[in-house]
Write a protein that holds these residues in place. Sequence first.
Motif, short mmCIF file in Angstrom:
data_model
loop_
_atom_site.label_atom_id
_atom_site.label_comp_id
_atom_site.label_asym_id
_atom_site.label_seq_id
_atom_site.Cartn_x
_atom_site.Cartn_y
_atom_site.Cartn_z
N LEU A 129 6.89 0.15 -15.75
CA LEU A 129 5.79 -0.75 -15.36
C LEU A 129 6.04 -1.34 -13.98
CD1 LEU A 129 5.13 -2.60 -18.73
CD2 LEU A 129 3.60 -0.99 -17.59
N TYR A 130 7.30 -1.71 -13.73
CA TYR A 130 7.63 -2.31 -12.43
C TYR A 130 7.49 -1.30 -11.31
CZ TYR A 130 10.40 -4.33 -8.67
OH TYR A 130 10.81 -4.80 -7.45
N THR A 131 8.05 -0.09 -11.49
CA THR A 131 8.03 0.88 -10.40
C THR A 131 6.66 1.50 -10.20
OG1 THR A 131 8.82 2.64 -11.90
CG2 THR A 131 10.48 1.44 -10.63
N ARG A 132 5.85 1.59 -11.27
CA ARG A 132 4.52 2.22 -11.13
C ARG A 132 3.44 1.23 -10.74
NH1 ARG A 132 8.48 5.64 -12.91
NH2 ARG A 132 7.66 7.71 -13.40
N LEU A 133 3.64 -0.06 -11.05
CA LEU A 133 2.57 -1.03 -10.81
C LEU A 133 3.00 -2.13 -9.84
CD1 LEU A 133 -0.26 -2.08 -11.49
CD2 LEU A 133 0.74 -3.29 -13.45
N VAL A 134 4.04 -2.87 -10.21
CA VAL A 134 4.43 -4.02 -9.39
C VAL A 134 4.90 -3.60 -8.01
CG1 VAL A 134 6.00 -5.99 -9.22
CG2 VAL A 134 5.04 -5.34 -11.45
N LEU A 135 5.75 -2.59 -7.94
CA LEU A 135 6.33 -2.18 -6.66
C LEU A 135 5.27 -1.69 -5.67
CD1 LEU A 135 9.19 -2.22 -5.51
CD2 LEU A 135 9.45 0.16 -6.24
N PRO A 136 4.35 -0.81 -6.06
CA PRO A 136 3.32 -0.40 -5.10
C PRO A 136 2.42 -1.55 -4.64
CG PRO A 136 3.45 1.16 -6.90
CD PRO A 136 4.29 -0.02 -7.29
N VAL A 137 2.04 -2.43 -5.59
CA VAL A 137 1.17 -3.55 -5.23
C VAL A 137 1.89 -4.51 -4.28
CG1 VAL A 137 -0.03 -5.58 -6.13
CG2 VAL A 137 -0.24 -3.37 -7.30
N ALA A 138 3.14 -4.81 -4.60
CA ALA A 138 3.92 -5.69 -3.72
C ALA A 138 4.11 -5.06 -2.35
CB ALA A 138 5.27 -5.99 -4.36
N GLY A 139 4.34 -3.75 -2.32
CA GLY A 139 4.49 -3.06 -1.05
C GLY A 139 3.23 -3.14 -0.22
N ALA A 140 2.08 -2.94 -0.85
CA ALA A 140 0.81 -3.02 -0.14
C ALA A 140 0.56 -4.42 0.40
CB ALA A 140 -0.33 -2.60 -1.07
N ALA A 141 0.91 -5.43 -0.39
CA ALA A 141 0.68 -6.81 0.03
C ALA A 141 1.56 -7.18 1.22
CB ALA A 141 0.93 -7.76 -1.14
N LEU A 142 2.78 -6.66 1.25
CA LEU A 142 3.73 -7.04 2.29
C LEU A 142 3.70 -6.14 3.51
CD1 LEU A 142 6.80 -7.90 0.03
CD2 LEU A 142 5.29 -9.50 1.21
N GLY A 143 3.36 -4.85 3.30
CA GLY A 143 3.45 -3.92 4.42
C GLY A 143 2.29 -2.97 4.58
N GLY A 144 1.21 -3.18 3.81
CA GLY A 144 0.05 -2.32 3.95
C GLY A 144 0.24 -0.97 3.31
N ARG A 145 -0.61 -0.02 3.73
CA ARG A 145 -0.64 1.31 3.12
C ARG A 145 0.70 2.04 3.14
NH1 ARG A 145 -4.08 3.98 -0.43
NH2 ARG A 145 -3.47 6.17 -0.39
N PRO A 146 1.45 2.02 4.26
CA PRO A 146 2.73 2.75 4.26
C PRO A 146 3.68 2.28 3.17
CG PRO A 146 2.09 2.20 6.50
CD PRO A 146 1.15 1.47 5.60
N TRP A 147 3.78 0.97 2.96
CA TRP A 147 4.70 0.46 1.94
C TRP A 147 4.14 0.63 0.54
CZ3 TRP A 147 9.62 -0.18 2.39
CH2 TRP A 147 10.15 -0.39 3.67
N PHE A 148 2.81 0.71 0.40
CA PHE A 148 2.22 1.08 -0.88
C PHE A 148 2.66 2.49 -1.28
CE2 PHE A 148 -1.18 3.45 -3.03
CZ PHE A 148 -1.28 2.72 -4.22
N GLU A 149 2.63 3.40 -0.31
CA GLU A 149 3.04 4.78 -0.58
C GLU A 149 4.52 4.85 -0.94
OE1 GLU A 149 1.10 7.19 -1.01
OE2 GLU A 149 -0.76 6.37 -0.20
#
Length: 216
Positions: A129-149
């Motif tokens: 749940l963390y790696t599939r949901l929390v991590l991508p969302v947090a990445g997008a919030a902090l670094g935009g599309r590149p960190w979402f990917e």
Amino acid sequence: MIDHIAPTDPGDVLDVATGPCGVALQLASRTTAWIVGIDLSEDMLRQGQHNVRDAGLGDRVSLTIGQGERLPFADASFDALTFTYLLRYVADPAATIAELARVVRPGGSIANLEFAVPPTKRWRLMWRLYTRLVLPVAGAALGGRPWFEVGRFLGPNIEDHYRRCPLADHLDAWRRAGIENVGLRRMSLGGGLVMWGRRSPEQDPHLPPTSTGGRP
């Protein structure tokens, strides 16, 4: 990981997949060793050079570009070796471990930090749940599309690696590479893994013994 290197008082340490030099700088702060960091990414090495300069450790840390699978160093060149987050990105993890062990002097220490998949069903579900949901969302919030990917890539990549190369295969590869007293410790509820061992002291008489203290 560094706890398994610093007490051996190495004279020189190779840090493979050094990235921005977080491990290299920790090694420099906790030992008197000369540190060589190697990484495949020029961008990472540029950031690492900046971090080394900021820390005032340019006289203790040297950086070079290269691959962990084909190290540009002679046999038995270093007293110790560290590597982090490397084996998921190589085609043949066992061959890479053998290559890493090749450049360590007999009796020298080797330690590794890597992500892992929690072994218990409960924590594995929470990890997914963390790696599939929390991590991508947090990445997008902090670094935009590149960190979402990046966030979206990490969890499946970790699981795929351990499907291809289970932990038992890692342990076997270390031992077949001539690394003895291999130990491991799961951390972060099983989401992290530290491994360590020692290059077998049995050696060709033409190879130098492990040194102690100072730059080579």
